[in-house]
Design a protein around this motif. Structure first.
Motif, PDB file in Angstrom:
ATOM      1  N   SER A 133     -10.408  45.275 -36.490  1.00 38.35           N
ATOM      2  CA  SER A 133     -11.096  46.055 -35.453  1.00 38.35           C
ATOM      3  C   SER A 133     -10.589  45.703 -34.055  1.00 38.35           C
ATOM      4  N   ILE A 164      -9.986  48.044 -30.704  1.00 36.49           N
ATOM      5  CA  ILE A 164     -10.497  47.727 -29.365  1.00 36.49           C
ATOM      6  C   ILE A 164      -9.368  47.833 -28.340  1.00 36.49           C
ATOM      7  N   THR A 224     -16.555  42.814 -32.081  1.00 37.44           N
ATOM      8  CA  THR A 224     -15.720  43.034 -33.260  1.00 37.44           C
ATOM      9  C   THR A 224     -16.606  43.336 -34.465  1.00 37.44           C
ATOM     10  N   ARG A 257     -11.514  51.216 -35.789  1.00 36.76           N
ATOM     11  CA  ARG A 257     -12.756  50.440 -35.688  1.00 36.76           C
ATOM     12  C   ARG A 257     -13.808  50.945 -36.674  1.00 36.76           C
ATOM     13  N   GLU A 284     -15.430  48.677 -39.649  1.00 42.18           N
ATOM     14  CA  GLU A 284     -16.866  48.400 -39.635  1.00 42.18           C
ATOM     15  C   GLU A 284     -17.555  48.989 -40.857  1.00 42.18           C
TER      16      GLU A 284
END
Length: 196
Positions: A43, A47, A108, A165, A169
């Motif tokens: 992730s 970012i 994160t 991301r 997640e």
């Protein structure tokens, strides 16, 4: 009122929204952090791409009161109101999401001890309302101060970073919540209601 005045007012309001946006993260009430049970390091790449997209919008800077598009005062008013509304809705999405997450919020991707699947508030609209709000602020910023080619490139890069991301997640959430998360993700879109 002329077109340049509209553009300048929109620019000032969007910049004020940026202070609010940053303040959500800087001044939020920080509950004690729960111990991390599992983390997804990829992730961080997402970012970085999201952050890079914001720098692209700023690189396309056009000095206010320069216009995003030509088209007369009615078009500038409509575009200005849309830009302001987008910035305000984005701030609401992010603020509501951070509040709903509480101690589970993290920069994160991670799952904490006692992690709960949050589906209330803005999470009932999209699964990732913080990213929706970030996208809204990116677009509002582009409309307020950037040239359109820079905005298009920035949105493209932002979406790549966001997809990275979201996938990292949601992998953690699928592992942690299984069928509960599958039912939620079948019902609620990831970032943009009705699209993705």
């Amino acid at each position: 009122m002329n077109e340049q005045t509209v553009q300048l007012v929109v620019f000032i309001i969007v910049m004020a929204c940026w202070f609010c946006f940053a303040g959500i993260f800087i001044f939020r009430k920080k509950p004690p952090s729960a111990p991390t049970r599992k983390r997804e390091g990829v992730s961080i790449l997402g970012i970085a791409l999201q952050g890079f997209s914001y720098s692209i919008v700023w690189l396309g800077w056009r000095r206010p009161p320069a216009l995003f598009i030509e088209g007369g005062l009615p078009l500038q008013l409509a575009l200005g109101l849309l830009t302001i509304a987008l910035a305000l809705v984005s701030i609401w999405m992010v603020l509501s999401a951070v509040r709903a997450l509480g101690k589970q919020w993290s920069l994160t991707a991670r799952v904490t001890e006692g992690h709960k699947l949050v589906v209330e508030g803005p999470y009932n609209i999209v699964r990732n309302p913080i990213y929706t709000g970030m996208l809204g602020m990116l677009i509002a910023t582009g409309l307020a101060l950037s040239r359109w080619p820079f905005l298009l490139i920035a949105v493209f890069i932002f979406l790549i970073g966001t997809i990275i991301r979201v996938r990292s997640e949601e992998k953690l959430l699928r592992d942690a919540f299984g069928p509960e998360f599958e039912a939620y993700s079948a019902r609620v879109h990831a970032i943009i209601p009705g699209l993705y």
